[in-house]
Each structure stands twice: as structure tokens, then as C-alpha cells.
Design an enzyme around this catalytic site. Structure first.
Site, PDB file in Angstrom:
ATOM      1  N   SER A 128      15.546 -14.443  -7.239  1.00 54.65           N
ATOM      2  CA  SER A 128      14.738 -15.480  -6.590  1.00 54.65           C
ATOM      3  C   SER A 128      14.456 -16.615  -7.585  1.00 54.65           C
ATOM      4  O   SER A 128      15.398 -17.238  -8.060  1.00 54.65           O
ATOM      5  CB  SER A 128      13.458 -14.868  -6.013  1.00 54.65           C
TER       6      SER A 128
ATOM      7  N   ASP B  93      17.608 -12.874   4.791  1.00 51.91           N
ATOM      8  CA  ASP B  93      16.610 -13.365   3.834  1.00 51.91           C
ATOM      9  C   ASP B  93      15.978 -14.656   4.357  1.00 51.91           C
ATOM     10  O   ASP B  93      16.627 -15.692   4.435  1.00 51.91           O
ATOM     11  CB  ASP B  93      17.284 -13.616   2.482  1.00 51.91           C
TER      12      ASP B  93
ATOM     13  N   TYR C 208       8.903 -15.701  -8.317  1.00 47.11           N
ATOM     14  CA  TYR C 208       7.790 -16.627  -8.072  1.00 47.11           C
ATOM     15  C   TYR C 208       6.445 -15.913  -8.039  1.00 47.11           C
ATOM     16  O   TYR C 208       6.263 -14.914  -7.349  1.00 47.11           O
ATOM     17  CB  TYR C 208       8.031 -17.322  -6.740  1.00 47.11           C
TER      18      TYR C 208
END
Length: 322
Positions: A187, A273, A92
Site C-alpha cells: 500500500s 481491492d 498508511y
């Protein structure tokens, strides 16, 4: 940072009822059909630079809406005949950056395509692909709330199609021939690898590290970290739109895409996480219908298993592709 999510034994069986729209498959068929109205038109030119271990090429191809998507292609000078091409997607707010940034896969002999993310590249690695499809609809900062009023206008409808088309782009490059395709990323990149495998049905192996875009309802409820916090901010500003927000996001929930993946998959998860909480990763992993394996890193966060996990990825690819 400490473990904050479900215990590991519960994570291994965590399988929430993630919303799936009735027209999920029809929606994505229409998105892909619109994209294939434009020829893939892959162009390849030498990129130059400092790298001596591989030839680096600047690749452009036509993605969603005929937007020209940028990528780097690495052709190692020592490349085995049977080595797959690894198509990698980016996390991202990052772009493809500079050629020197991506040397791991070519260093083990695999041709490697690193795909830019349209409109991104303003935070941690530069990008080269615009997003002319953005409607300009009000949203929170970042990308996950762009175009929430209609899934056809949402940012990820464009990025998912770009990801699927990246596999088509490799088929149009003579130097890659008919090599099997491995899709990879961490991710957001992990989510895109699952979306590309689901939509294209051409991936031979999926490597999805700490994937984003999963089990949105739970993610928004249990983490304050970006990017999921963007959704919460938007819903706080538009409380009358909460139902429609999560319906739109359900088209991009990779738990729904994982059910449609027809290739062996290797996941990673960090139990500390806070960016992609472990339960959301397991929600997607437990949705797989094909062979899957997940590597659990008990004391790691969003970095997952780092270089150790890369070694496990190489072994997984060799196990399934020889």
C-alpha cells in the site's frame, strides 16, 4: 465486496496519461540535494526484547530536513553471505511498532530494515518519528492532503526523501557491508518502495504490493475508501483549487516514479481491492520500463496474496539475486 473495476484483460493494457510536471526530475534532484546537506549520521544500538532468532537493533538516521528517522534492523543469526538487505516501508497511518511485529524476512535469513513513517502511527501500529516539517496548512484528515499548496511543502516530499535516505542508511551500517538492497512494502509502503528505487537508483529489486499513490484522478473517481477519499473531501471543500491539487499530487504519483525505476519489480494486486483500485495499480505497473511481474489475486482485496505472495517474493529475490 465484489470486483468493480475494469476487466482483467483491460487492466493488463491500462496505461492512462498520468500528468507529469515538466520539472519533475529537477524538483526531486533539489529535494535530495537539500537532504544530503545533512550527514546521514546513522546510529545503531541494541533494542533488546524477546526475539532469539535475530539480533534486533534500534537504528536512527537523518532524513528530510535532518529529522531523525527511526527504524528496526534485524540481523538473523543464520544469515547467508549473499543475502540482500530488505528495506521495508509501512502502510498508511502505521508506524514501526514493536520489534516482535516484523519477523518474516529475518526468518528466511535476510537482514531486514523496517523504516518508520514520520508523523504516522496513530491508527494500527505505533510510531517513533515526528514530522517537524508539517506547515500546519489546513487539510483533510490523514496525510495525503497535507501541504497541497506547494509540492515542496507536501507531506510526501518529506516521506519520499526519508525512503530514499533509508538506503543510504544501510550503506553506513558496517554489519550490512555492500549487500544488495531490496525495497519492499504494501500500500503506502509499496509506493515508498517505488519512490526509494526511483530517487536513490540503488535498489537491486523492488517488491511493491498493492501500491497506493497512483493515478489519482481515477482513484478519487471510483473509490469511496480512505485514503483517496481524503482528496475528494478536500476538493469538495476547495473546488477552486482542484487543478493545483492534482498538479501537486503528480509529483508523488508513483506511475511517474515507476518509469525511472531501474530494477526488476514484483507487484501484487487484488481485483476486489477498494483501497487501491486495481486500475490504479496497473497504471503504475504498466509504467515500468524495466523487467516487471504482477501477481493477480482474483478474489482478494487490499490484503493481496498474503503469505502465499510472500513466498513468491522470496522466490523472485532469489531468481534475480541468486
Amino acid at each position: 465486496m465484489a470486483q468493480f473495476d475494469l476487466p482483467l484483460d483491460q487492466l493488463r493494457t491500462y496505461s492512462p496519461a498520468v500528468e507529469e510536471p515538466d520539472d519533475f526530475d529537477d524538483f526531486w534532484s533539489a529535494q535530495l540535494e537539500d537532504a544530503t546537506d545533512h550527514d546521514i549520521d546513522t546510529t545503531v544500538v541494541p533494542a533488546g526484547g524477546l526475539i532469539k532468532s535475530a539480533q534486533v537493533l534500534d537504528v536512527r538516521y537523518s532524513g528530510h530536513g535532518d529529522t531523525r528517522v527511526a527504524a528496526w534492523l534485524y540481523l538473523p543469526h543464520e544469515m547467508a553471505d549473499g543475502a540482500p538487505v530488505v528495506v521495508e516501508f509501512i502502510g498508511y497511518n502505521g508506524g514501526r511498532g514493536r520489534p516482535i511485529d516484523w519477523l518474516r524476512w529475518s526468518s528466511v535469513g535476510c537482514p531486514h530494515l523496517v523504516v518508520d513513517s514520520r508523523g504516522q502511527g496513530g491508527r494500527w501500529r505505533s510510531g517513533d518519528t515526528p514530522d517537524p516539517g508539517d506547515t500546519g496548512e489546513p487539510g483533510s484528515r490523514g496525510f495525503v492532503t497535507r501541504g497541497l499548496s506547494d509540492p515542496s511543502d507536501h507531506y510526501y516530499s518529506r516521506l519520499f526523501v526519508d525512503a530514499a535516505r533509508a538506503i543510504d542508511a544501510t550503506r553506513a551500517i558496517d554489519a550490512l557491508g555492500d549487500r544488495p538492497v531490496v525495497v519492499s512494502g504494501g500500500s503506502q509502503g509499496g509506493a515508498l518502495s517505488l519512490a526509494a528505487a526511483s530517487l536513490s537508483q540503488q535498489a537491486s529489486v523492488v517488491l511493491a504490493d498493492v501500491p497506493f499513490l497512483s493515478d489519482f484522478r481515477r482513484a478519487v473517481a471510483i473509490t469511496d475508501a480512505e485514503p483517496y477519499s481524503e482528496i475528494r473531501e478536500y476538493c469538495a471543500t476547495y473546488p477552486d483549487r482542484v487543478g493545483s491539487v492534482f498538479r501537486t499530487l503528480s509529483y508523488f504519483d508513483v506511475a511517474n516514479h515507476a518509469r525511472r525505476v531501474k530494477a526488476p519489480s514484483l507487484f501484487s494486486v487484488g481485483l476486489m481491492d477498494e483501497v487501491t483500485p486495481p486500475s490504479t495499480v496497473f497504471a503504475t505497473f504498466n509504467s515500468l520500463t524495466e523487467d516487471g511481474r504482477i501477481e493477480v489475486y482474483e478474489f482478494n482485496g487490499h490484503e493481496g496474496g498474503g503469505s502465499l505472495h510472500f513466498e513468491k517474493q522470496v522466490a523472485f529475490v532469489r531468481e534475480h539475486l541468486g
